[in-house]
Design a protein around this motif. Structure first.
Motif, PDB file in Angstrom:
ATOM      1  N   UNK A   8       0.744  -1.217   0.012  1.00 43.28           N
ATOM      2  CA  UNK A   8       0.089  -0.132   0.068  1.00 43.28           C
ATOM      3  C   UNK A   8       0.858   1.092   0.083  1.00 43.28           C
ATOM      4  N   UNK A   9       0.410   2.343  -0.314  1.00 43.73           N
ATOM      5  CA  UNK A   9       1.012   3.471  -0.233  1.00 43.73           C
ATOM      6  C   UNK A   9       1.225   4.040   1.160  1.00 43.73           C
ATOM      7  N   UNK A  10       2.304   4.062   1.649  1.00 46.81           N
ATOM      8  CA  UNK A  10       2.394   4.621   3.225  1.00 46.81           C
ATOM      9  C   UNK A  10       2.694   5.933   2.975  1.00 46.81           C
ATOM     10  N   UNK A  11       1.857   6.621   4.232  1.00 55.13           N
ATOM     11  CA  UNK A  11       2.247   8.083   4.093  1.00 55.13           C
ATOM     12  C   UNK A  11       2.377   8.591   5.504  1.00 55.13           C
ATOM     13  N   UNK A  12       2.798   7.671   6.409  1.00 53.58           N
ATOM     14  CA  UNK A  12       3.215   7.870   7.684  1.00 53.58           C
ATOM     15  C   UNK A  12       4.417   6.967   8.164  1.00 53.58           C
ATOM     16  N   UNK A  15       9.842  -4.940  -3.338  1.00 53.61           N
ATOM     17  CA  UNK A  15      10.887  -5.346  -2.700  1.00 53.61           C
ATOM     18  C   UNK A  15      10.729  -4.739  -0.955  1.00 53.61           C
ATOM     19  N   UNK A  16      10.492  -3.386  -0.968  1.00 56.23           N
ATOM     20  CA  UNK A  16      10.027  -2.859   0.209  1.00 56.23           C
ATOM     21  C   UNK A  16       8.848  -3.682   1.227  1.00 56.23           C
ATOM     22  N   UNK A  17       7.743  -4.032   0.570  1.00 57.07           N
ATOM     23  CA  UNK A  17       6.875  -4.645   1.084  1.00 57.07           C
ATOM     24  C   UNK A  17       7.275  -6.049   1.612  1.00 57.07           C
ATOM     25  N   UNK A  18       8.161  -6.856   0.775  1.00 56.16           N
ATOM     26  CA  UNK A  18       8.550  -8.140   1.123  1.00 56.16           C
ATOM     27  C   UNK A  18       9.441  -7.786   2.367  1.00 56.16           C
ATOM     28  N   UNK A  19      10.153  -6.810   2.591  1.00 56.33           N
ATOM     29  CA  UNK A  19      10.883  -6.510   3.777  1.00 56.33           C
ATOM     30  C   UNK A  19      10.102  -5.950   4.978  1.00 56.33           C
ATOM     31  N   UNK A  31       6.109   4.785  -0.854  1.00 52.09           N
ATOM     32  CA  UNK A  31       5.210   5.652  -1.712  1.00 52.09           C
ATOM     33  C   UNK A  31       5.765   6.404  -2.787  1.00 52.09           C
ATOM     34  N   UNK A  32       4.803   6.153  -3.964  1.00 52.10           N
ATOM     35  CA  UNK A  32       5.374   6.996  -5.091  1.00 52.10           C
ATOM     36  C   UNK A  32       5.157   8.442  -4.744  1.00 52.10           C
ATOM     37  N   UNK A  50      10.623   5.765   1.289  1.00 52.18           N
ATOM     38  CA  UNK A  50      10.780   4.421   1.972  1.00 52.18           C
ATOM     39  C   UNK A  50      11.067   4.487   3.581  1.00 52.18           C
ATOM     40  N   UNK A  51      10.384   3.752   4.073  1.00 53.39           N
ATOM     41  CA  UNK A  51      10.742   3.679   5.544  1.00 53.39           C
ATOM     42  C   UNK A  51      10.056   2.668   6.455  1.00 53.39           C
ATOM     43  N   UNK A  52       9.864   2.575   7.523  1.00 51.47           N
ATOM     44  CA  UNK A  52       9.100   1.964   8.471  1.00 51.47           C
ATOM     45  C   UNK A  52       7.733   2.331   8.492  1.00 51.47           C
ATOM     46  N   UNK A  53       6.698   1.467   8.444  1.00 49.03           N
ATOM     47  CA  UNK A  53       5.365   1.842   8.233  1.00 49.03           C
ATOM     48  C   UNK A  53       5.091   2.298   9.737  1.00 49.03           C
ATOM     49  N   UNK A  54       4.548   3.582  10.144  1.00 49.68           N
ATOM     50  CA  UNK A  54       3.910   3.990  11.253  1.00 49.68           C
ATOM     51  C   UNK A  54       2.475   3.699  11.300  1.00 49.68           C
ATOM     52  N   UNK A  55       1.882   3.628  10.024  1.00 50.26           N
ATOM     53  CA  UNK A  55       0.358   3.292   9.945  1.00 50.26           C
ATOM     54  C   UNK A  55       0.280   2.623   8.772  1.00 50.26           C
ATOM     55  N   UNK A  56      -0.590   1.430   8.792  1.00 46.97           N
ATOM     56  CA  UNK A  56      -0.778   0.521   7.904  1.00 46.97           C
ATOM     57  C   UNK A  56      -2.047   1.188   6.939  1.00 46.97           C
ATOM     58  N   UNK A  57      -1.980   1.542   5.733  1.00 42.83           N
ATOM     59  CA  UNK A  57      -3.189   2.174   4.926  1.00 42.83           C
ATOM     60  C   UNK A  57      -4.088   0.907   4.443  1.00 42.83           C
TER      61      UNK A  57
END
Ligand SMILES: Cc1cc2nc3c(=O)[nH]c(=O)nc-3n(C[C@H](O)[C@H](O)[C@H](O)COP(=O)(O)O)c2cc1C
Length: 194
Positions: A13-17, A129-133, A138-139, A173-180
Motif C-alpha cells: 500500500x502507499x505508506x504516508x506515515x 521489495x520494500x513490502x517483502x521486507x 510511496x510513489x 521508503x521507511x518503516x510503516x507508522x500506520x498501515x493504509x
C-alpha cells in the motif's frame, strides 16, 4: 493462487506515515538492486537512482518543492487540483515525502521515449521489495512536476543528478507508522478474450 510475490503485490500500500527509524544498509542495497533489475526499453538501463538519507538534504529539497509549487502549472487536467496543492504546500508542516527517512529519486537520460516507463517499472520493483521486507513506501511525484524549476535542478545537480536528466519519479521508503487500507478495485477494468 498465491505465492510471496503475489502476496507482496496485493499487500503493498502507499505508506504516508513513517517512523523515524532509518532502514538498514542491507535493505537499501536490496531496494536499489531490485530497481536495477527491472526491465528497460532495449535494455537501455539508462536510469539513475539517487538515494538520499540525509535529513538536512531532504529538508532542503522540501524547501525547494514548497517554493517551486507556488508557481508550477501542470499541463494536464491536474490543474484543477492546483489551488489546493499550493495551499497545502504553504503549510509549515508540509512535507512532500511524508518524513520518510529514505527518498530514492529515479531520473533518466533526456530524449528517451521509455524514460518514464523504465523508471516506473523500477519503482514498482522498489515498492514490492520494500513490502517483502515489511517496509512502507510511496510513489512521490513532486520532483517530476518540478523538473524545470531551476533552483531545484541546481541543488539536484550538486547532489549528482545530471542537469539534463529527466526526473521521472521518486520513492519514499521507511518503516510503516500506520498501515493504509486497500482501496477497492474498480470493476470492469479487465477483459479476457478467448
Ligand atoms: C503515477 C503515480 C503517481 C503518484 N504520485 C503520488 C504522490 O505524489 N504522492 C502520494 O502520496 N501518492 C502518490 N501516488 C500513490 C497513489 O495515490 C496510490 O497508489 C493510490 O491512491 C492507490 O493506493 P495504494 O498505492 O495504497 O494501492 C502515485 C501513484 C502513481 C501510480
Amino acid at each position: 493462487m498465491t505465492n510471496p510475490i503475489i502476496d507482496a503485490i496485493k499487500n503493498r500500500r502507499s505508506t504516508r506515515q513513517f517512523t523515524d527509524e532509518q532502514i538498514m544498509e542491507e535493505q537499501m542495497d536490496t531496494l536499489l538492486e531490485s530497481a536495477i533489475w527491472a526491465p528497460s526499453g532495449g535494455n537501455s538501463q539508462s536510469w539513475l537512482f539517487t538515494a538520499i538519507q540525509s535529513k538536512d538534504v531532504l529538508m532542503k529539497l522540501n524547501d525547494f518543492v514548497r517554493e517551486g509549487l507556488q508557481n508550477w502549472t501542470p499541463k494536464d487536467d491536474y490543474i484543477s487540483k492546483m489551488p489546493a496543492i499550493r495551499q497545502h504546500a504553504q503549510k509549515e508542516d508540509y512535507n512532500f515525502y511524508y518524513h520518510a527517512p529514505t527518498l530514492i529519486i529515479a531520473s533518466n537520460r533526456p530524449n528517451y521515449d521509455n524514460a518514464m516507463a523504465d523508471c516506473a517499472l523500477a519503482l514498482e520493483n522498489i515498492f514490492l521489495a520494500a513490502e517483502s521486507m515489511d517496509l512502507g513506501s510511496c510513489y512521490i511525484n513532486q520532483l517530476r512536476w518540478l523538473n524545470d524549476y531551476v533552483p531545484l535542478r541546481d541543488y539536484l545537480a550538486e547532489l549528482g543528478v545530471p542537469r539534463d536528466h529527466v526526473i521521472c519519479s521518486a520513492a519514499a521508503v521507511g518503516h510503516k507508522a500506520k498501515q493504509s487500507n486497500a482501496p477497492e478495485r474498480k470493476p470492469g477494468t479487465v477483459k479476457i478474450i478467448r
